[in-house]
Scaffold this motif. Structure first.
Motif, PDB file in Angstrom:
ATOM      1  N   ILE A 112       0.836  -1.210   0.000  1.00  0.00           N
ATOM      2  CA  ILE A 112       0.000   0.000   0.000  1.00  0.00           C
ATOM      3  C   ILE A 112       0.864   1.250   0.000  1.00  0.00           C
ATOM      4  O   ILE A 112       1.902   1.294   0.650  1.00  0.00           O
ATOM      5  CB  ILE A 112      -0.906  -0.012   1.257  1.00  0.00           C
ATOM      6  CG1 ILE A 112      -2.082  -0.956   1.030  1.00  0.00           C
ATOM      7  CG2 ILE A 112      -1.393   1.377   1.625  1.00  0.00           C
ATOM      8  CD1 ILE A 112      -3.031  -1.024   2.183  1.00  0.00           C
ATOM      9  N   GLU A 113       0.443   2.262  -0.742  1.00  0.00           N
ATOM     10  CA  GLU A 113       1.009   3.612  -0.625  1.00  0.00           C
ATOM     11  C   GLU A 113      -0.130   4.591  -0.348  1.00  0.00           C
ATOM     12  O   GLU A 113      -1.192   4.474  -0.944  1.00  0.00           O
ATOM     13  CB  GLU A 113       1.693   4.035  -1.938  1.00  0.00           C
ATOM     14  CG  GLU A 113       3.026   3.378  -2.180  1.00  0.00           C
ATOM     15  CD  GLU A 113       3.704   3.885  -3.460  1.00  0.00           C
ATOM     16  OE1 GLU A 113       3.143   4.781  -4.137  1.00  0.00           O
ATOM     17  OE2 GLU A 113       4.778   3.362  -3.773  1.00  0.00           O
ATOM     18  N   SER A 114       0.112   5.566   0.511  1.00  0.00           N
ATOM     19  CA  SER A 114      -0.901   6.598   0.770  1.00  0.00           C
ATOM     20  C   SER A 114      -0.678   7.777  -0.169  1.00  0.00           C
ATOM     21  O   SER A 114       0.429   8.292  -0.271  1.00  0.00           O
ATOM     22  CB  SER A 114      -0.821   7.063   2.221  1.00  0.00           C
ATOM     23  OG  SER A 114      -1.104   5.980   3.075  1.00  0.00           O
ATOM     24  N   MET A 166      -3.604   3.345  -1.621  1.00  0.00           N
ATOM     25  CA  MET A 166      -3.577   2.726  -2.947  1.00  0.00           C
ATOM     26  C   MET A 166      -2.890   1.362  -2.874  1.00  0.00           C
ATOM     27  O   MET A 166      -1.740   1.263  -2.459  1.00  0.00           O
ATOM     28  CB  MET A 166      -2.807   3.619  -3.925  1.00  0.00           C
ATOM     29  CG  MET A 166      -3.305   5.059  -4.009  1.00  0.00           C
ATOM     30  SD  MET A 166      -4.973   5.231  -4.640  1.00  0.00           S
ATOM     31  CE  MET A 166      -4.787   4.603  -6.295  1.00  0.00           C
ATOM     32  N   THR A 167      -3.601   0.315  -3.279  1.00  0.00           N
ATOM     33  CA  THR A 167      -2.982  -1.010  -3.311  1.00  0.00           C
ATOM     34  C   THR A 167      -2.294  -1.225  -4.653  1.00  0.00           C
ATOM     35  O   THR A 167      -2.471  -0.454  -5.591  1.00  0.00           O
ATOM     36  CB  THR A 167      -4.033  -2.125  -3.145  1.00  0.00           C
ATOM     37  OG1 THR A 167      -5.013  -1.956  -4.157  1.00  0.00           O
ATOM     38  CG2 THR A 167      -4.660  -2.106  -1.780  1.00  0.00           C
ATOM     39  N   ASN A 213      -9.489  -3.972   6.964  1.00  0.00           N
ATOM     40  CA  ASN A 213     -10.303  -3.462   5.853  1.00  0.00           C
ATOM     41  C   ASN A 213      -9.583  -2.227   5.331  1.00  0.00           C
ATOM     42  O   ASN A 213      -9.483  -1.224   6.029  1.00  0.00           O
ATOM     43  CB  ASN A 213     -11.694  -3.105   6.409  1.00  0.00           C
ATOM     44  CG  ASN A 213     -12.617  -2.482   5.376  1.00  0.00           C
ATOM     45  OD1 ASN A 213     -12.233  -1.581   4.645  1.00  0.00           O
ATOM     46  ND2 ASN A 213     -13.843  -2.948   5.332  1.00  0.00           N
ATOM     47  N   CYS A 214      -9.034  -2.299   4.109  1.00  0.00           N
ATOM     48  CA  CYS A 214      -8.228  -1.173   3.631  1.00  0.00           C
ATOM     49  C   CYS A 214      -8.051  -1.245   2.115  1.00  0.00           C
ATOM     50  O   CYS A 214      -8.622  -2.092   1.445  1.00  0.00           O
ATOM     51  CB  CYS A 214      -6.866  -1.183   4.318  1.00  0.00           C
ATOM     52  SG  CYS A 214      -5.858  -2.612   3.901  1.00  0.00           S
ATOM     53  N   GLY A 215      -7.244  -0.324   1.593  1.00  0.00           N
ATOM     54  CA  GLY A 215      -6.881  -0.370   0.183  1.00  0.00           C
ATOM     55  C   GLY A 215      -8.002   0.058  -0.748  1.00  0.00           C
ATOM     56  O   GLY A 215      -8.163  -0.494  -1.834  1.00  0.00           O
TER      57      GLY A 215
END
Ligand SMILES: Cc1cc2nc3c(=O)[nH]c(=O)nc-3n(C[C@H](O)[C@H](O)[C@H](O)COP(=O)(O)OP(=O)(O)OC[C@H]3O[C@@H](n4cnc5c(N)ncnc54)[C@H](O)[C@@H]3O)c2cc1C
Ligand SMILES: [Zn+2]
Lengths: 98, 419
Positions: B255-257, B343-344, B362-364
């Motif tokens: 993941i990047e933010s 962002m995945t 829960n993410c991405g």
């Protein structure tokens, strides 16, 4: 945001292409180490603070540059050629602009 | 739970609207819960709601570091659609669409869901073929999709420049009529109220600053309001995933933010009655019920945790808008803002058990998690309650990259900022 290219000097961010996390290490091409390949392709450090990253001065001299940038303030604390290069690394501060 | 009805509106109007109950209580945190949900955004709140409603798990706290709606749920541009290409995405987002279609009724709260359609413009024959393929894939799975000709598009959006002299001439488009938009704050408030009335504690101004552990197992959290224990700890912190996972000792994720900006113009009379996306750049636009044009474009393009954007993107978004709508050149922009997107590497979300025992993740959500809010909460609640995924979120694992099972709807590979 201004990024100081070690070759060209301070330039606007729109001249640069972002290449992402600069901490990743590419395994040898023949390597079959799945963990190492997975880490290289998919894993990211993603810190909130100083981030070691690679940019290319795509709209200028095309050099790849290692940049240390704060992801909260966009302040850049250092830039240098990504792979050594013919000039010694420069250290400087630019104003946090965005 | 029906507090809002024609009768209650009338009754409260006659008594000066002084007797409404607050939509949710402001309880102090208890020492322990069955489930702690970190993050009071749309996904955290819907998770708590479905935990209570579908699984009868009500000893739940939602911990939010700011106030409800201060994250992306209150910052997005409210587009809701299920026009994906790959089956795992299409099924998941279509389930969400079906929940949206009944949401105001289910929550007894008007989320102003408006099915005004979503039209993707095509500018090259290859792109048009690609949309035909996507439309067929959607219809295979029972989702509505229609190809539109330039004439139909011209009639639908008269202000759009469809002339041959446009910078990028329009040659057709793909329309999903059931797509639309919803009032994003109302979605958060409606879920919050629904969860609260079923016994869930919603605790605002309570930032998670660390995890309590027993060996590897997560047993609770430390917060700015003290330590709270729980059998299960679920994360739904959207763009802050990297930071919060670091608190649990996991410093690398796929993941990047990034920051995504959005814009709203001054109010205009109605000029566009659908959501329009510009296939040649990255631009989309709709008109809010108040008349403002709501629009946005690409990510800023580099890692960021700053909830504000940079000027080059403002410039780019405005020029893309003018390429489509030359007539809007003198409309004034009212506001711009930014939100954090996790962002995945394949552009698809992660809803999973783990990665540590006692933890659920829960993410991405990349650019597009608002439309997922109902299905995300529904599937995440299922996963937390049963310790295993619902069939709809089974493909959205964390280790799918390692196993070569990524869900890459756009075919852009491991380059998060391109998704
Ligand atoms: C400008 C913009 C436009 C968008 N447009 C669309 C769109 O048109 N359609 C669409 O489908 N999606 C869109 N999205 C994406 C969508 O908004 C998000 O994917 C989705 O809202 C994320 O889920 P959430 O609502 O739970 O996140 P959030 O609302 O961000 O919730 C996460 C919460 O966690 C809290 N938190 C973080 N760290 C901690 C901590 N340590 N302790 C406690 N709480 C914490 C945050 O304060 C936040 O409230 C857009 C996003 C942006 C930024
Ligand atoms: Zn240069």
């Amino acid at each position: 945001m201004l990024i100081t290219c070690p070759y060209c000097g301070p330039r606007d961010v729109i001249e640069f292409a972002y290449q992402g996390d600069g901490n990743r290490e590419r395994p040898q091409p023949a390597s079959q180490d799945l963990d190492a390949w997975n880490a290289y392709v998919y894993d990211r450090l993603n810190p909130a603070g100083d981030h070691n990253e690679i940019w290319q001065h795509a709209g200028g001299c095309r050099a790849h540059i290692r940049v240390v940038r704060n992801t909260l303030t966009h302040e850049i604390s250092s830039t240098a050629f990504a792979h050594g290069g013919h000039r010694s690394a420069t250290r400087h501060k630019t104003e946090a602009k965005s | 739970m029906a507090e809002y009805s024609a009768f209650s509106l009338l009754k409260n109007a006659l008594s000066g609207n002084k007797d409404w109950k607050p939509a949710w209580r402001k309880p102090d945190p208890k020492a322990s819960y069955d489930v702690i949900v970190i993050g009071g955004g749309g996904h955290g709140l819907s998770t708590a709601y479905y935990l209570a409603k579908e699984h009868g798990i009500t000893n739940v706290a939602v911990l939010e570091k700011g106030w409800l709606g201060s994250g992306n749920v209150g910052r997005n541009t409210t587009a809701v659609r299920s026009n994906y290409l790959l089956p795992s995405n299409t099924r998941f987002y279509e389930h969400s669409m079906k929940l949206w279609e009944n949401l105001s009724h289910d929550l007894n709260y008007n989320v102003m869901f408006s099915q005004r359609g979503c039209l993707n413009l095509a500018h090259t024959p290859a792109q048009f073929d690609d949309y035909a393929r996507r439309g067929n894939a959607m219809r295979h799975l029972g989702v509505d999709a229609e190809l539109m000709t330039v004439d139909q598009i011209k009639r639908l959006v008269p202000a759009l420049d469809v002339s041959g002299s446009a910078r990028f001439p329009v040659i057709g488009g793909l329309m999903q009529r059931r797509a639309g938009s919803a009032r994003h704050d109302a979605v958060a408030w409606g879920y919050a109220r629904g969860a609260d009335r079923r016994g869930v504690d919603i605790i605002e101004n309570c930032e998670v600053t660390g995890f309590l552990r027993d060996g590897d197992r997560i047993t609770g959290v430390s917060t700015t309001r003290g330590e709270i224990r729980a059998r299960k700890v679920a994360l739904a912190v959207a763009g802050s995933t990297g930071r919060v996972m670091q608190l649990a000792g996991i410093d690398k994720m796929p993941i990047e933010s990034h920051v995504l900006q959005a814009f709203v113009s001054e109010s205009l009379k109605p000029i566009i009655d659908t959501i329009l996306t510009f296939g040649m750049g990255h631009f989309y636009i709709s008109q809010s019920d108040k008349g403002g044009l709501v629009y946005g474009g690409d990510l800023d393009g580099y890692n960021s945790y700053a909830q504000r954007g940079s000027l080059p993107i403002v410039d780019e978004v405005m020029s893309e808008m003018l390429a489509l709508f030359p007539g809007l050149a003198r409309v004034r922009m009212l506001r711009s803002w930014g939100g954090l997107c996790d962002m995945t590497m394949d552009g698809s979300p992660i809803i999973t058990t783990g990665p540590l025992p006692g933890m659920y993740l829960n993410c991405g959500w990349c650019y597009g998690g608002f439309k997922a809010t109902p299905a995300s909460g529904f599937c995440f609640a299922w996963t937390i309650a049963k310790g295993e995924p619902h069939e709809l979120n089974a493909p959205f694992t964390l280790d799918r990259f390692y196993r070569g099972l990524f869900i890459d709807d756009k075919g852009q590979g491991a380059t998060p900022r391109l998704h």
